[in-house]
Scaffold this motif. Sequence first.
Motif, mmCIF file in Angstrom:
data_model
loop_
_atom_site.group_PDB
_atom_site.id
_atom_site.type_symbol
_atom_site.label_atom_id
_atom_site.label_comp_id
_atom_site.label_asym_id
_atom_site.label_seq_id
_atom_site.Cartn_x
_atom_site.Cartn_y
_atom_site.Cartn_z
ATOM 1 N N THR A 147 0.835 -1.205 0.000
ATOM 2 C CA THR A 147 0.000 0.000 0.000
ATOM 3 C C THR A 147 0.867 1.251 0.000
ATOM 4 O OG1 THR A 147 -0.137 -0.014 2.433
ATOM 5 C CG2 THR A 147 -1.924 -1.101 1.197
ATOM 6 N N HIS A 148 2.042 1.150 0.587
ATOM 7 C CA HIS A 148 3.015 2.241 0.589
ATOM 8 C C HIS A 148 4.365 1.625 0.934
ATOM 9 C CE1 HIS A 148 1.669 1.978 4.761
ATOM 10 N NE2 HIS A 148 2.618 2.796 5.187
ATOM 11 N N LEU A 149 5.410 2.428 0.874
ATOM 12 C CA LEU A 149 6.750 1.840 0.976
ATOM 13 C C LEU A 149 7.417 2.130 2.318
ATOM 14 C CD1 LEU A 149 8.039 2.298 -2.693
ATOM 15 C CD2 LEU A 149 6.737 0.405 -1.659
ATOM 16 N N VAL A 205 8.679 1.007 6.154
ATOM 17 C CA VAL A 205 9.491 -0.113 6.629
ATOM 18 C C VAL A 205 8.683 -1.362 6.990
ATOM 19 C CG1 VAL A 205 9.501 0.921 8.953
ATOM 20 C CG2 VAL A 205 11.252 -0.738 8.346
ATOM 21 N N ASP A 206 7.477 -1.169 7.547
ATOM 22 C CA ASP A 206 6.682 -2.289 8.040
ATOM 23 C C ASP A 206 5.659 -2.777 7.006
ATOM 24 O OD1 ASP A 206 5.623 0.303 8.509
ATOM 25 O OD2 ASP A 206 4.063 -0.560 9.785
ATOM 26 N N HIS A 207 5.858 -2.389 5.736
ATOM 27 C CA HIS A 207 4.944 -2.809 4.663
ATOM 28 C C HIS A 207 5.671 -3.441 3.485
ATOM 29 C CE1 HIS A 207 1.331 -0.844 6.422
ATOM 30 N NE2 HIS A 207 2.294 -0.247 7.092
ATOM 31 N N VAL A 208 6.990 -3.471 3.555
ATOM 32 C CA VAL A 208 7.780 -3.974 2.418
ATOM 33 C C VAL A 208 8.775 -5.070 2.813
ATOM 34 C CG1 VAL A 208 7.622 -1.756 1.194
ATOM 35 C CG2 VAL A 208 9.593 -2.197 2.699
ATOM 36 N N GLY A 243 -4.312 -0.025 4.454
ATOM 37 C CA GLY A 243 -2.923 0.240 4.822
ATOM 38 C C GLY A 243 -2.849 1.055 6.099
ATOM 39 N N ASP A 244 -2.152 2.181 6.046
ATOM 40 C CA ASP A 244 -2.002 3.027 7.237
ATOM 41 C C ASP A 244 -2.797 4.319 7.154
ATOM 42 O OD1 ASP A 244 -0.396 1.127 8.321
ATOM 43 O OD2 ASP A 244 1.471 2.277 8.223
ATOM 44 N N VAL A 245 -3.842 4.346 6.296
ATOM 45 C CA VAL A 245 -4.779 5.474 6.373
ATOM 46 C C VAL A 245 -5.338 5.545 7.791
ATOM 47 C CG1 VAL A 245 -7.030 6.312 5.550
ATOM 48 C CG2 VAL A 245 -5.345 5.446 3.916
ATOM 49 N N ALA A 282 -3.907 -2.264 8.166
ATOM 50 C CA ALA A 282 -2.702 -3.084 8.279
ATOM 51 C C ALA A 282 -2.417 -3.520 9.714
ATOM 52 C CB ALA A 282 -1.497 -2.323 7.728
ATOM 53 N N HIS A 283 -2.816 -2.702 10.695
ATOM 54 C CA HIS A 283 -2.272 -2.919 12.041
ATOM 55 C C HIS A 283 -3.310 -3.150 13.138
ATOM 56 C CE1 HIS A 283 1.639 -1.935 10.462
ATOM 57 N NE2 HIS A 283 1.288 -0.714 10.143
ATOM 58 N N PHE A 284 -4.578 -3.334 12.774
ATOM 59 C CA PHE A 284 -5.583 -3.544 13.817
ATOM 60 C C PHE A 284 -5.397 -4.901 14.493
ATOM 61 C CE2 PHE A 284 -9.641 -0.819 13.128
ATOM 62 C CZ PHE A 284 -8.882 0.318 12.965
HETATM 63 ZN ZN ZN Z 1 2.425 0.618 8.982
#
Ligand code: ZN
Length: 302
Positions: A116-118, A120-123, A227-229, A273-275
Amino acid sequence: MDVKFDVGSWQVSRVEEWSGGFTTPEQLFPEYDAAYFATVRDVLRPDHLTHDGIIEAVFQVWVARRNGLTVLIDTGAGNDKERPGLPSVGGMTTPFLARLDEAGVAREDVDLVVCTHLHVDHVGWNTMRIDGRWVPTFPNARYVFPAIDRDVWDPAGPHFATMRGAGVAQGVFEDSVQPILDAGIATLAADGEEIAPGMRMHHAPGHTPGHMIVDIADGGERALFTGDVIHHPVQVLRPDWNSCFCEDAALAIATRRRVLTDAADTRARVVPAHFGGAHSTFVERAGDGFACIMPSVDRAPS
Ligand SMILES: [Zn+2]
């Protein structure tokens, strides 16, 4: 908690990489309001707030499968990465790949990897270290990156040094994005692009300039992988609270409100992403913000 749900003909599940206390709400949310937080603290415990008052966070990879097609959405922090800008996610040694295997997904089976974006915790699991080299973890996959994030997070480009998150991002592009570009297996997604049947990418900027959400619409059902929206349920209740990792505060708020309004009005499942807890939620409009309807079953509330 093991979570599985369907979105039309897509079957969705998740594989956890890491969970635990991440940081205090005061540190995570620049717009933190202690008086308001006190009113929701008990509701957030224990799934979203530890008993010590630390934000409970999860790194998880969403797996979406349909007719033999396997898609991973966001790839966590990865193992063995050097992260001088965020040591808490460096040098990890989780059994993530074993868990993915247990979930019925071999590395070779993955067709599409979407970030969803680049950040550290998504790639992280884009690559793994073999014989001292970073190689694609999923050798048969195409990887989908937001085109704008590919440009702004490239340390060789003109934007990187101006990014608020440049410190945290040290080394991330080099070990988790560049090897994918070099292998010629990356697709740079544009707004509205359909990347699989019924699965589209939509521009949702603010947290990062190129942040995108993944929108599955199939069989009259819809899920938004946001993602992190939204990092945490308190941002559904208070959509004007950013995380300290958001690049553009005003744009992040506008995007959060737009995405939550869309989700509420179309009864789309929101899959951040983080719930923790139920890991995804439906939402409804409530006053100036929104309310979570955490699904206790695997279908939309009627
Ligand atoms: Zn994140």
